[in-house]
Design a protein around this motif. Structure first.
Motif, mmCIF file in Angstrom:
data_model
loop_
_atom_site.group_PDB
_atom_site.id
_atom_site.type_symbol
_atom_site.label_atom_id
_atom_site.label_comp_id
_atom_site.label_asym_id
_atom_site.label_seq_id
_atom_site.Cartn_x
_atom_site.Cartn_y
_atom_site.Cartn_z
ATOM 1 N N SER A 130 0.849 -1.185 0.000
ATOM 2 C CA SER A 130 0.000 0.000 0.000
ATOM 3 C C SER A 130 0.888 1.239 0.000
ATOM 4 C CB SER A 130 -0.924 0.012 1.220
ATOM 5 O OG SER A 130 -0.152 0.092 2.398
ATOM 6 N N ASP A 132 1.189 5.514 1.317
ATOM 7 C CA ASP A 132 0.693 6.415 2.361
ATOM 8 C C ASP A 132 -0.407 7.311 1.805
ATOM 9 O OD1 ASP A 132 2.781 7.625 0.795
ATOM 10 O OD2 ASP A 132 2.767 9.309 2.191
ATOM 11 N N GLU A 133 -1.261 7.793 2.674
ATOM 12 C CA GLU A 133 -2.369 8.667 2.286
ATOM 13 C C GLU A 133 -1.870 10.102 2.128
ATOM 14 O OE1 GLU A 133 -5.584 7.776 1.646
ATOM 15 O OE2 GLU A 133 -5.003 5.685 1.956
ATOM 16 N N THR A 134 -2.447 10.820 1.159
ATOM 17 C CA THR A 134 -2.138 12.237 0.958
ATOM 18 C C THR A 134 -3.444 13.001 0.800
ATOM 19 O OG1 THR A 134 -2.057 12.123 -1.462
ATOM 20 C CG2 THR A 134 0.004 11.656 -0.270
ATOM 21 N N GLN A 135 -3.378 14.320 0.878
ATOM 22 C CA GLN A 135 -4.578 15.136 0.707
ATOM 23 C C GLN A 135 -5.190 14.913 -0.670
ATOM 24 O OE1 GLN A 135 -3.985 19.317 1.377
ATOM 25 N NE2 GLN A 135 -6.048 19.848 0.760
ATOM 26 N N GLY A 137 -4.681 12.227 -2.730
ATOM 27 C CA GLY A 137 -5.085 10.835 -2.913
ATOM 28 C C GLY A 137 -4.949 10.378 -4.343
ATOM 29 N N THR A 138 -6.009 9.749 -4.859
ATOM 30 C CA THR A 138 -5.968 9.225 -6.215
ATOM 31 C C THR A 138 -6.525 10.195 -7.251
ATOM 32 O OG1 THR A 138 -8.097 8.122 -5.925
ATOM 33 C CG2 THR A 138 -6.112 6.823 -5.417
#
Length: 146
Positions: A130, A132-135, A137-138
């Protein structure tokens, strides 16, 4: 000081130099025996008659279109940007595409592209399960607004 080494592979090759002290790139010239016509909407692989050696694998050379040729004559790079790896020692050639309907005739010695040497980060590749999450995203093309 590190340097870019350039070897002439043909007698009529032009060793590129910076046009001005502030130039980011050096102009690559066509090493051809006579005029070469690129038909409207056509393409050609144009030799430069030179080979290069970069200081080490922390650098790569990138070939870009010359803005004047692109805007005025429609000539761009067939692959967008050419990448010359640090371990390549063959002839530097430029894939040009004529994006206009009119034919264009390249003259021997004509400046056809520009080459910029830049540092590259050759990071190790690591497979992950996976990310990491970001503001963002996708969110893809156009997702941050106009």
């Amino acid at each position: 000081m590190e340097s870019l080494k350039i070897v002439k592979l043909r007698e009529n090759a032009i060793v590129p130099i910076r046009a001005t002290p502030g130039s980011a790139g050096i102009d690559l010239c066509a090493c051809i025996d006579g005029p070469l016509t690129i038909k409207g909407r056509g393409h050609a692989l144009v030799p430069t008659g030179i080979a290069i050696a970069l200081p080490d694998d922390g650098y790569a050379a990138f070939v870009f279109a010359r803005s004047g040729l692109a805007i005025k004559r429609g000539l761009g790079l067939l692959n967008g940007v050419g990448v010359i790896d640090s371990d390549y020692r063959g002839e530097v050639c430029v894939g040009l595409v004529n994006q206009f309907d009119e034919d264009y005739e390249i003259q021997p010695g004509e400046r056809i592209a520009q080459m910029v040497v830049m540092p590259v980060a050759a990071l190790p590749v690591e497979r992950a399960e996976s990310l990491d999450e970001t503001q963002r995203g996708t969110g893809g093309f156009g997702s941050t607004g106009r």
